[in-house]
Write a protein that holds these residues in place. Structure first.
Motif, PDB file in Angstrom:
ATOM      1  N   UNK A  66      36.986  30.748  54.690  1.00  0.00           N
ATOM      2  CA  UNK A  66      38.216  30.255  55.289  1.00  0.00           C
ATOM      3  C   UNK A  66      38.837  31.400  56.068  1.00  0.00           C
ATOM      4  N   UNK A  67      38.927  31.219  57.375  1.00  0.00           N
ATOM      5  CA  UNK A  67      39.515  32.231  58.249  1.00  0.00           C
ATOM      6  C   UNK A  67      40.932  31.789  58.591  1.00  0.00           C
ATOM      7  N   UNK A  68      41.870  32.732  58.516  1.00  0.00           N
ATOM      8  CA  UNK A  68      43.283  32.455  58.786  1.00  0.00           C
ATOM      9  C   UNK A  68      43.783  31.298  57.909  1.00  0.00           C
ATOM     10  N   UNK A  69      43.879  31.513  56.593  1.00  0.00           N
ATOM     11  CA  UNK A  69      44.350  30.436  55.699  1.00  0.00           C
ATOM     12  C   UNK A  69      45.767  29.994  56.055  1.00  0.00           C
ATOM     13  N   UNK A  70      46.055  28.748  55.741  1.00  0.00           N
ATOM     14  CA  UNK A  70      47.344  28.184  56.137  1.00  0.00           C
ATOM     15  C   UNK A  70      48.490  28.718  55.271  1.00  0.00           C
ATOM     16  N   UNK A  71      48.388  28.587  53.981  1.00  0.00           N
ATOM     17  CA  UNK A  71      49.458  29.006  53.069  1.00  0.00           C
ATOM     18  C   UNK A  71      49.212  30.445  52.653  1.00  0.00           C
ATOM     19  N   UNK A  72      49.664  31.361  53.471  1.00  0.00           N
ATOM     20  CA  UNK A  72      49.419  32.767  53.179  1.00  0.00           C
ATOM     21  C   UNK A  72      50.354  33.300  52.080  1.00  0.00           C
ATOM     22  N   UNK A  73      51.482  32.643  51.883  1.00  0.00           N
ATOM     23  CA  UNK A  73      52.423  33.127  50.858  1.00  0.00           C
ATOM     24  C   UNK A  73      52.190  32.476  49.498  1.00  0.00           C
ATOM     25  N   UNK A  74      51.240  31.580  49.408  1.00  0.00           N
ATOM     26  CA  UNK A  74      50.973  30.905  48.134  1.00  0.00           C
ATOM     27  C   UNK A  74      50.252  31.852  47.178  1.00  0.00           C
ATOM     28  N   UNK A  75      50.775  31.939  45.949  1.00  0.00           N
ATOM     29  CA  UNK A  75      50.185  32.810  44.915  1.00  0.00           C
ATOM     30  C   UNK A  75      49.113  32.020  44.172  1.00  0.00           C
ATOM     31  N   UNK A  76      47.933  32.667  44.012  1.00  0.00           N
ATOM     32  CA  UNK A  76      46.816  32.028  43.329  1.00  0.00           C
ATOM     33  C   UNK A  76      46.041  33.056  42.528  1.00  0.00           C
ATOM     34  N   UNK A  77      45.206  32.568  41.643  1.00  0.00           N
ATOM     35  CA  UNK A  77      44.407  33.448  40.795  1.00  0.00           C
ATOM     36  C   UNK A  77      43.058  33.681  41.462  1.00  0.00           C
ATOM     37  N   UNK A  78      42.690  34.934  41.561  1.00  0.00           N
ATOM     38  CA  UNK A  78      41.458  35.327  42.248  1.00  0.00           C
ATOM     39  C   UNK A  78      40.405  35.776  41.243  1.00  0.00           C
ATOM     40  N   UNK A  79      39.141  35.733  41.655  1.00  0.00           N
ATOM     41  CA  UNK A  79      38.023  36.181  40.837  1.00  0.00           C
ATOM     42  C   UNK A  79      37.332  37.337  41.534  1.00  0.00           C
ATOM     43  N   UNK A  80      36.688  38.168  40.736  1.00  0.00           N
ATOM     44  CA  UNK A  80      35.959  39.298  41.333  1.00  0.00           C
ATOM     45  C   UNK A  80      34.704  38.843  42.065  1.00  0.00           C
ATOM     46  N   UNK A  81      34.281  37.592  41.861  1.00  0.00           N
ATOM     47  CA  UNK A  81      33.122  37.065  42.588  1.00  0.00           C
ATOM     48  C   UNK A  81      33.498  36.577  43.981  1.00  0.00           C
ATOM     49  N   UNK A  82      34.788  36.511  44.255  1.00  0.00           N
ATOM     50  CA  UNK A  82      35.219  36.128  45.599  1.00  0.00           C
ATOM     51  C   UNK A  82      34.962  37.279  46.572  1.00  0.00           C
ATOM     52  N   UNK A  83      34.846  36.923  47.843  1.00  0.00           N
ATOM     53  CA  UNK A  83      34.641  37.936  48.886  1.00  0.00           C
ATOM     54  C   UNK A  83      35.685  37.719  49.962  1.00  0.00           C
ATOM     55  N   UNK A  84      35.993  38.806  50.691  1.00  0.00           N
ATOM     56  CA  UNK A  84      36.980  38.766  51.753  1.00  0.00           C
ATOM     57  C   UNK A  84      36.326  39.216  53.065  1.00  0.00           C
ATOM     58  N   UNK A  85      36.776  38.597  54.151  1.00  0.00           N
ATOM     59  CA  UNK A  85      36.303  38.948  55.491  1.00  0.00           C
ATOM     60  C   UNK A  85      37.348  39.859  56.114  1.00  0.00           C
ATOM     61  N   UNK A  86      36.925  41.046  56.523  1.00  0.00           N
ATOM     62  CA  UNK A  86      37.867  42.050  57.018  1.00  0.00           C
ATOM     63  C   UNK A  86      37.352  42.617  58.339  1.00  0.00           C
ATOM     64  N   UNK A  87      38.284  43.187  59.106  1.00  0.00           N
ATOM     65  CA  UNK A  87      37.962  43.995  60.287  1.00  0.00           C
ATOM     66  C   UNK A  87      38.216  45.440  59.906  1.00  0.00           C
ATOM     67  N   UNK A  88      37.169  46.237  59.871  1.00  0.00           N
ATOM     68  CA  UNK A  88      37.256  47.618  59.413  1.00  0.00           C
ATOM     69  C   UNK A  88      36.604  48.527  60.429  1.00  0.00           C
ATOM     70  N   UNK A  89      37.004  49.787  60.350  1.00  0.00           N
ATOM     71  CA  UNK A  89      36.417  50.802  61.223  1.00  0.00           C
ATOM     72  C   UNK A  89      35.067  51.191  60.668  1.00  0.00           C
ATOM     73  N   UNK A  90      34.033  51.012  61.465  1.00  0.00           N
ATOM     74  CA  UNK A  90      32.684  51.296  60.993  1.00  0.00           C
ATOM     75  C   UNK A  90      32.329  52.754  60.988  1.00  0.00           C
ATOM     76  N   UNK A  91      33.193  53.615  61.516  1.00  0.00           N
ATOM     77  CA  UNK A  91      32.885  55.045  61.527  1.00  0.00           C
ATOM     78  C   UNK A  91      32.910  55.638  60.134  1.00  0.00           C
TER      79      UNK A  91
END
Length: 945
Positions: free
Chosen positions: A920-945
């Protein structure tokens, strides 16, 4: 002494003869100038003369009359009856012109064999033979002085005979001038030649004048008949007399020059004819001078002029029909006037009614009027039929022009697509989705195909264009007239598609199209997006197009995506979501209310978007991806975000966030990897250099294809790659066919971390063959891997008893967990076959390239963003585990995770839960609090250097 044919003259022979007689030698005298036209012929008999003549012919190369000569300056030799007789011909030297040996020989310019052709002789009058002592007599021996002996006379007779032989054609050619060239034929009279318009005007004037003259003549005859009848009766009623006296033509009849008007009417066409002919003559003389040419028959000239007139003038048929109608009405009116008692104007009106309606002639009475009316009605039917044919042809031509796409497109602010390829369907789909928010737009396609075929292929897509109109036109993008036909200067974006031919020919054609676009005089309102096939050809196109050009190199984009997806599984689906307009995509927009705000605060100011960069106004519009939190937006800066649409997001007051503590988890170092390339691409050297930048030292790259190893090294070197300069990867070459099982079994397929199945260069022109080859290679590799895995991991009881389709799929799925296979798929229909089985990750080439083209066409600034994300240096798209940002079962909002990721200089743009398959890119409810798992993954923009 005179010379012979084979030697030169010996001037000292006379002096040696005198010295032999005891006389003192003469002092040396200057040598006399040589004669330029003299000939010495040595003969002893007629047979010798013939032999000498034959020898002279051979020396002349077989050309009669073209013999080279030798000159002599010495005196004549003494007469010797036993010695061979000699003849000296000297015609240019006056001192020798009167000597008996030269008598009767005419002077001429001697011709040598040459390419200049025959030489014209110049005869002159024979000279008077005078009895005088030859100039050489004074140098003879004194003992020989006195009258010449008898042998001298015989010698003179012989020399005369030989001189006559010299003048014969075998030796000198016939002495007659060349025949003069045949006289030029007298210039023929210029034929009458007028332009079609002048000819048409002349015909109309001739018909009108002739009708007027005939009408006047008939009227005069009738009036004269009335006068003669009145004079014979000697009694005229008052009414008749009054009618005659009041007749408008009575005064005209009494005039002596009553025939002046008919003559004048008939003279008008002749005058126009003469004046037009003179005008044509003067014009023709001023343009060119006619050469002598063969006379063309009159009927051929008339047919030619008619053909040129009808083919060169668009309204020629209508003018010819109008002329035929006028002639028919005029001639019919005159004929009716002659055979009936009605007036001339009434006859013309009746003629028109007969032409317009063939049934009107039924009321005519009398044989003459009926014959004339039937003739006029028949001509009217022909005219009417011709008119119907012309109207029908004009309507058919117009409909065919519409059907074939020849009409002009009157549109503004539209998107113009030049060319046709397999990517067009996906491109139209993306453009339609992009225009959905504004109620649809206009897309014009110009290609060298039939309009009906293009519309039929687009209709087969079965896609709802959501208000977007697709207009197809047939034409060539290389022709300026065709470009103007589709309103190229008013388009907001122009997309140049790569053709289906090989890469070099496709890029060469794209370059020519860009040159044609830059030659539009009206200028271009929008930018040009060019799809390139080879990265090496990109600089040349940018050099030609300048700032208007934005290039998307299809092979380079797909190659870099394949490498990123091979190193990070699941990234292909994320790129599809970001590049396409169906989900979230990149937008750049200016928000004046954000001026003076830190980027760290801007990051949480958009509840419906994810800011990920800034377009710097101070640096000429450069886009800064992933800036620092303390960067302050200045006036003119624009914000780069990922949002659903350009009108679905806006800044809002700062949201409340709970940062918390960032887990102290370090990014693991890179380990050496083992990667396999199946197939050969033309830009494979670029892919190797990208891998060299991404992989850790000690990695191996196995290259398995049918290209010989020596040829591979040559191709890689020609591509600009230093094979021996690679520090992080080691190249291992294997030769074989990727669709033959025994060739694949020779490879350690179970040991590779990633396998990339490339669209081989040998079949890249055919999408069906390329996808079939990739799919067959994928299935063979998975089957071989499943056979080589430990038996306890893949064997099942059902498989031991017999074949089970579900177990076979499960075995290949378990094999896919051990290694990643990225398949380059060109056809979207093949995508479903791969995705349903879940045995491979994939890259949909045509879909991704079409998405990139559509995105750059909507906003050319996005091309800078894609170039940085695809590059091996700078910022890149990454997939991170949840353990980098949160703890197990921690309850956080998406904004909290975004703030925590800023401590790592990363921007979180989406996530994928452990129990789901899609991110899910750009989720709608960004302020909604939820419980996360360590098996979840996140898509990020990072500096590859």
């Amino acid at each position: 002494m005179a010379e012979s044919d084979g030697g030169e003259a010996d001037p000292g022979a006379a002096r040696r003869a005198n010295a032999g007689d005891g006389a003192s030698p003469d002092p040396p005298r200057p040598q006399r100038p040589q004669l330029t036209k003299s000939r010495t012929i040595s003969v002893s008999s007629p047979s010798a003369t013939a032999a000498s003549t034959a020898a002279d012919r051979l020396r002349a190369g077989g050309r009669e009359g073209l013999l080279a000569r030798r000159s002599t300056t010495g005196p004549l030799p003494p007469v010797d009856a036993l010695a061979p007789r000699r003849l000296t011909v000297a015609v240019d030297d006056p001192s020798h012109s009167a000597s008996p040996p030269n008598a009767g020989v005419l002077d001429r310019d001697w011709c040598y064999p040459s390419f200049l052709g025959a030489h014209v002789t110049r005869p002159r009058a024979p000279r008077q033979q005078q009895q005088q002592t030859p100039p050489t007599a004074g140098r003879r021996n004194p003992s020989t002085s006195g009258p010449a002996p008898q042998p001298r006379r015989a010698q003179r007779d012989e020399e005369k005979r030989l001189a006559s032989l010299v003048k014969l054609p075998p030796l000198l050619g016939e002495r007659r001038p060349l025949s003069p060239p045949p006289p030029l034929p007298p210039p023929r009279a210029r034929r009458f030649d007028l332009s079609p318009y002048c000819l048409l005007l002349l015909l109309v004037v001739t018909v009108t004048s002739s009708a007027l003259a005939l009408w006047q003549w008939i009227k005069v005859l009738s009036l004269q008949e009335k006068i003669r009848a009145c004079g014979a009766a000697n009694a005229v009623d008052s009414e008749d007399e009054t009618s005659v006296l009041t007749d408008p033509g009575s005064n005209f009849v009494t005039s002596a020059n009553w025939n002046f008007v008919p003559m004048l009417a008939l003279a008008i066409p002749a005058f126009l004819f003469k004046y037009g002919d003179q005008l044509r003559r003067s014009r023709a003389n001023s343009i060119r001078t006619r050469n002598t040419e063969e006379e063309v028959p009159l009927e051929k000239r008339i047919a030619y002029k008619v053909d040129v007139f009808f083919s060169g003038h668009p309204y020629a048929k209508l003018l010819a029909l109008l002329l035929a109608t006028v002639i028919l009405i005029a001639s019919g009116g005159i004929a009716l006037f002659a055979v009936s008692g009605s007036g001339f104007l009434e006859a013309l009106w009746l003629s028109w009614t007969f032409v317009a309606d063939s049934g009107n002639h039924a009321d005519q009475v009398g044989l003459g009027p009926r014959i004339v009316s039937v003739s006029i009605s028949s001509g009217g039917m022909l005219v009417f039929a011709t008119m119907l044919g012309l109207v029908s042809d004009a309507i058919s031509e117009k409909v065919d022009s519409w059907r074939k796409g020849r009409s002009e497109v009157i549109e503004t602010n539209h998107i113009l697509i030049l060319g046709w390829s397999d990517k067009l369907g996906s491109l139209l789909k993306q453009l339609a989705i992009a225009n959905k928010s504004i109620g649809g737009g206009v897309v014009v396609v110009l290609a060298e195909r039939d309009k009906e075929e293009m519309e039929m292929d687009i209709g087969k897509l079965g896609f709802d264009f959501m208000g977007t109109s697709v207009i197809c036109r047939s034409g060539s993008p290389l022709i300026l007239a065709d470009l103007k036909k589709v309103s190229v200067s008013k388009a907001r974006a122009i997309i140049v598609l790569a053709s289906d031919e090989n890469a070099d020919q496709s890029d060469a054609r794209a370059l020519r199209v860009v040159l044609s676009l830059t030659g539009v005089k009206e200028g271009l309102r929008g930018h040009i997006v060019v799809e390139m096939s080879d990265l090496d050809n990109e600089p040349l196109v940018k050099l030609v197009g300048g700032e208007l050009i934005e290039t998307v190199v299809a092979h380079d984009v797909i190659g870099r995506l394949m490498i990123q997806c091979a190193l990070q599984p699941g990234l292909a689906q994320i790129w599809e979501d970001i590049l396409g307009f169906e989900n979230a995509e990149f937008y750049i927009k200016r928000w004046p209310e954000l001026d003076g705000m830190r980027f760290g605060d801007v990051l949480i100011s958009f509840p419906d978007a994810v800011p990920c960069g800034v377009k710097l106004a101070s640096k000429g519009g450069k886009i800064l991806m992933n800036p620092a939190d303390d960067y302050v937006l200045r006036e003119g800066d624009e914000v780069l975000v990922i949002a659903e649409d350009d009108d679905t997001y806006a800044p809002a007051p700062l949201a409340e966030v709970h940062k918390g503590f960032l887990p102290n988890v370090q990014i693991p170092p890179k380990f050496p990897e083992k990667i396999l390339f199946c197939g050969w691409r033309r830009d494979i050297h670029d892919m190797i250099m990208v891998l060299e930048a991404f992989l850790a030292p000690g990695s191996e790259l196995w290259m398995f294809n049918e290209v010989p190893e020596k040829e591979r090294e040559k191709k890689l070197t020609d591509g600009g790659m230093d094979i021996f300069g690679l520090t992080n990867i080691k190249l291992v070459h294997k030769e074989g066919n990727a669709v033959i099982r025994r060739h694949l079994e020779s490879l350690p397929l179970e040991t590779f971390d990633s396998i990339l199945i490339l669209a081989d260069e040998s079949v890249e022109d055919s999408i069906v063959q390329s996808d079939s080859r990739s799919l067959a290679t994928l299935l063979l590799i998975r089957d071989v891997q499943s056979k080589r895995l430990p038996s306890e991991e893949v064997r099942s009881p059902l498989r031991q008893n017999g074949f089970s389709h579900s177990s076979w799929i499960r075995e290949m799925q378990q094999a896919s967990d051990k290694s990643i296979i990225i398949s380059e798929i060109l056809d979207s229909r093949t995508r479903n076959l791969v995705s349903v089985s879940k045995i491979s990750d994939y890259v949909l080439s045509n879909e991704l390239v079409s998405m990139a083209l559509a995105m750059v066409a909507e906003d050319k600034q996005i091309n800078r963003v894609l170039e940085e994300l695809f590059a091996e240096e700078g910022n890149e798209m990454c997939i991170r585990s949840a353990e980098f940002y949160l703890y197990e079962q921690e309850e956080l909002s998406f904004l909290d995770i975004m703030v925590r990721a800023r401590e790592r200089d990363e921007i979180v743009i989406g996530y994928r839960l452990a129990q789901t398959d899609e991110a899910i890119i750009n989720p709608e409810e960004k302020s909604e609090i939820r419980k996360w798992s360590l098996d979840d993954v996140f898509v990020v923009i990072a500096n590859g250097d």
